[in-house]
Design a protein around this motif. Structure first.
Motif, short mmCIF file in Angstrom:
data_model
loop_
_atom_site.label_atom_id
_atom_site.label_comp_id
_atom_site.label_asym_id
_atom_site.label_seq_id
_atom_site.Cartn_x
_atom_site.Cartn_y
_atom_site.Cartn_z
N SER A 111 0.82 -1.20 0.00
CA SER A 111 0.00 0.00 0.00
C SER A 111 0.86 1.26 0.00
O SER A 111 2.03 1.25 0.39
N VAL A 161 -8.99 0.43 1.71
CA VAL A 161 -8.61 -0.63 0.78
C VAL A 161 -9.74 -0.93 -0.20
O VAL A 161 -9.53 -1.05 -1.41
N ASN A 162 -10.96 -1.02 0.31
CA ASN A 162 -12.11 -1.31 -0.55
C ASN A 162 -12.35 -0.18 -1.55
O ASN A 162 -12.66 -0.44 -2.73
N SER A 222 -10.12 -0.22 -4.55
CA SER A 222 -10.51 -1.21 -5.56
C SER A 222 -11.67 -0.73 -6.42
O SER A 222 -11.97 -1.34 -7.45
N ARG A 223 -12.30 0.36 -6.02
CA ARG A 223 -13.49 0.85 -6.74
C ARG A 223 -13.23 2.11 -7.55
O ARG A 223 -14.15 2.61 -8.21
N ASP A 258 -14.49 2.31 -11.08
CA ASP A 258 -15.93 2.15 -11.32
C ASP A 258 -16.54 3.50 -11.66
O ASP A 258 -16.28 4.50 -11.00
#
Length: 199
Positions: free
Chosen positions: A2, A29-30, A33-34, A37
């Motif tokens: 990270s 972290v989540n 990952s987006r 999008d």
């Protein structure tokens, strides 16, 4: 690995921390990952985060305690806090930072006032305007407490000491009537208080 070593240490279990810290790390972290999008409105700007992190050791020095006179290197948990505030941005042009409010609490003698003073100096002196991408003009930093004397004696006093030890800040600012004002952008820092006891 990270951008923040602290994130890796929390995920790996190397840091003992409470539920809320774990949730903040998981959200970070989540959310990373987006970012690709279309319906996710934020992205993480490593350059903006690093700019904020570099301000501390490059400009500021500790003013009290065992580290007095030494560059202000942030601990990894402080890096995560500061870097998250300045690194997460809106994708929509001109919206700027994702986080406009933050709640920060740690135990006594963990440098809350020192960190807050450093952030205050950064906001007043070099915060960036998301529309113009230039230094914010006339940025106002208000340090509030129940009593003005309390506000002046803690974080504002630390701002003064840090400014005194930072040639770049001292050359670009003046102190008058208990207000620090920066010449290049008109930004200022002042302390206020209600000056009445709790009800």
């Amino acid at each position: 690995m990270s951008f923040f070593p602290y994130v890796d240490r929390v995920i790996n279990g190397d840091v003992v921390c409470g539920k809320w810290i774990k949730l903040v790390v998981e959200r970070h972290v989540n959310d990373l990952s987006r970012v690709d999008d279309d319906d996710f409105p934020y992205y993480f700007d490593e350059e903006k985060a690093q700019f904020a992190l570099d301000f501390f050791p490059q400009i500021l020095k500790h003013s009290i305690g065992a580290h007095a006179g030494q560059p202000f290197y942030l601990e990894d948990w402080q890096q995560f806090f500061v870097g998250s505030l300045f690194g997460w941005q809106h994708k929509e042009e001109g919206r700027g930072r994702r986080f406009r409010q933050a709640f920060f609490t740690v135990g006594r003698k963990n440098g809350k006032s020192t960190l807050a003073a450093g952030i205050a100096l950064m906001f007043a002196a070099i915060d960036m305007n998301p529309v113009t991408n230039d230094v914010e003009q006339r940025a106002q930093v208000i340090l509030a407490a129940t009593k003005r004397e309390q506000a002046e004696k803690v974080i504002f006093a630390e701002c003064l000491r840090m400014r005194h030890q930072a040639p770049a800040l001292r050359a670009e600012s003046v102190v008058a009537n208990k207000v620090i004002t920066f010449n290049h952008n008109g930004g200022n820092i002042q302390a206020v208080g209600s000056d009445r006891p709790y009800d």
